[in-house]
Enzyme design. Structure first.
Site, PDB file in Angstrom:
ATOM      1  N   THR A   1       0.878  -1.175   0.000  1.00 53.02           N
ATOM      2  CA  THR A   1       0.000   0.000   0.000  1.00 53.02           C
ATOM      3  C   THR A   1       0.910   1.217   0.000  1.00 53.02           C
ATOM      4  O   THR A   1       1.597   1.500   0.978  1.00 53.02           O
ATOM      5  CB  THR A   1      -0.915   0.016   1.234  1.00 53.02           C
ATOM      6  OG1 THR A   1      -1.742  -1.157   1.208  1.00 53.02           O
ATOM      7  CG2 THR A   1      -1.798   1.244   1.236  1.00 53.02           C
TER       8      THR A   1
ATOM      9  N   LYS B   1      -7.280   1.190  -2.789  1.00 54.51           N
ATOM     10  CA  LYS B   1      -6.867   0.753  -1.452  1.00 54.51           C
ATOM     11  C   LYS B   1      -7.112   1.859  -0.419  1.00 54.51           C
ATOM     12  O   LYS B   1      -7.472   1.589   0.729  1.00 54.51           O
ATOM     13  CB  LYS B   1      -5.393   0.352  -1.451  1.00 54.51           C
ATOM     14  CG  LYS B   1      -4.898  -0.172  -0.093  1.00 54.51           C
ATOM     15  CD  LYS B   1      -5.668  -1.394   0.383  1.00 54.51           C
ATOM     16  CE  LYS B   1      -5.239  -1.844   1.782  1.00 54.51           C
ATOM     17  NZ  LYS B   1      -3.908  -2.468   1.811  1.00 54.51           N
TER      18      LYS B   1
ATOM     19  N   LYS C   1       0.348   4.876   8.518  1.00 60.34           N
ATOM     20  CA  LYS C   1       0.890   5.277   7.216  1.00 60.34           C
ATOM     21  C   LYS C   1      -0.192   5.352   6.152  1.00 60.34           C
ATOM     22  O   LYS C   1      -0.281   6.332   5.393  1.00 60.34           O
ATOM     23  CB  LYS C   1       1.977   4.284   6.807  1.00 60.34           C
ATOM     24  CG  LYS C   1       2.569   4.491   5.418  1.00 60.34           C
ATOM     25  CD  LYS C   1       1.956   3.547   4.379  1.00 60.34           C
ATOM     26  CE  LYS C   1       2.259   2.094   4.666  1.00 60.34           C
ATOM     27  NZ  LYS C   1       1.747   1.185   3.609  1.00 60.34           N
TER      28      LYS C   1
END
Length: 288
Positions: free
Chosen positions: A96, A171, A239
């Site tokens: 990701t 995502k 993150k």
């Protein structure tokens, strides 16, 4: 494609490589810490000293590392994947990461007569073990169709969402939704416990109604067992939410619920739970 390279044999990467090996593929692996790859080597994987070596051996190369900076280093570092002949090879980043970096990798691969996909996954450690990950891809239809049979070995849902960067944007949409279900599940458990309810019964009941969701059914039972092992690290979720909020800002979007989830997980990380699984959010309330 007879030879497959894989960079990043962490919690999910190990399981994915196992599926590739079990299907009879020749797999070459690299990880910053070789010890994390030892089980795979014993099971038939081949060790490479650098990402560059992986790219030399593999016709199809997967990467699954922690942060966009790690992706940048793996592809563009002095021993990176792009430091060797790439013509005819395909690179698939399962990390990701940012849509911008996905677009950069796509353009670099194209200039080297190679293919690439950004293909982040969802499903956590359980999905990786079962081979039922959801894969969200961005790139060309031609490359997507080329790698689809291989990706199907460790996924149950694989879709191309558009050009380069589209997988990463999808995502981000996924992580925004997960942030809502994780905070909702956590507050639900705190409320139910304070009200004196049987938490196991509550989870069973809610899992059969409108409140049912993946986080509740998979992470709720883990919390009751005080199992905070990482199917997905807190530090990586922080993150991801930061990337989602940064991308939202670029599109002039305000996402207050995601901002709150980012703050809560940042607080959790600051309390030294960054190496725990995301279900550890409950520790902001239950931390005896």
């Amino acid at each position: 494609m007879t030879a497959i390279g894989f960079v990043g044999t962490g919690v999910m990467g190990q399981s994915i490589v196992r599926h590739l090996l079990q299907a009879g593929n020749r797999v070459y692996v690299y990880n910053r810490t070789k010890k994390k790859a030892e089980e795979l080597l014993a099971e038939g994987a081949n060790w490479c000293e650098t990402p560059r070596d992986v790219a030399q051996e593999g016709d199809l190369v997967f990467t699954m590392v922690g942060y966009p900076s790690d992706v940048e280093e793996v592809y563009y570092g002095k021993n990176g994947l792009f430091q060797t002949e790439s013509k005819g090879k395909v690179f698939v980043d399962l990390t990701t990461s940012t849509p911008t970096l996905a677009e950069k990798i796509y353009e670099t691969a194209l200039s080297r007569e190679a293919g690439s996909l950004d293909a982040p996954v969802s499903g956590g450690d359980l999905g990786a073990k079962k081979g039922t990950l959801t894969v969200m891809a961005g790139g060309s239809e031609e490359v997507f169709q080329q790698v689809k049979p291989i990706v199907a070995l460790f996924s149950s849902d694989l879709k191309l969402h558009g050009g380069p960067g589209s997988g990463q944007h999808t995502k981000m949409a996924n992580q925004i939704m997960v942030a809502g279900t994780m905070t909702g599940m956590t507050e639900m458990l705190v409320y139910a416990q304070t009200a004196g309810l049987d938490l196991e019964k509550v989870i069973q009941t809610l899992s059969g109604g409108a409140a049912s969701n993946w986080s509740l059914m998979n992470y709720g039972p883990r919390i009751l067992k005080e199992d905070y092992s990482p199917g997905f690290f807190v530090k990586h979720f922080v993150k991801d939410l930061k990337i989602a909020l940064d991308e939202a800002k670029k599109m002039n979007l305000d996402l207050p619920s995601t901002q709150l989830a980012y703050k809560l997980y940042s607080d959790l990380s600051a309390e030294s739970f960054e190496e725990h699984g995301t279900q550890a959010l409950i520790k902001l309330w239950w931390n005896d």
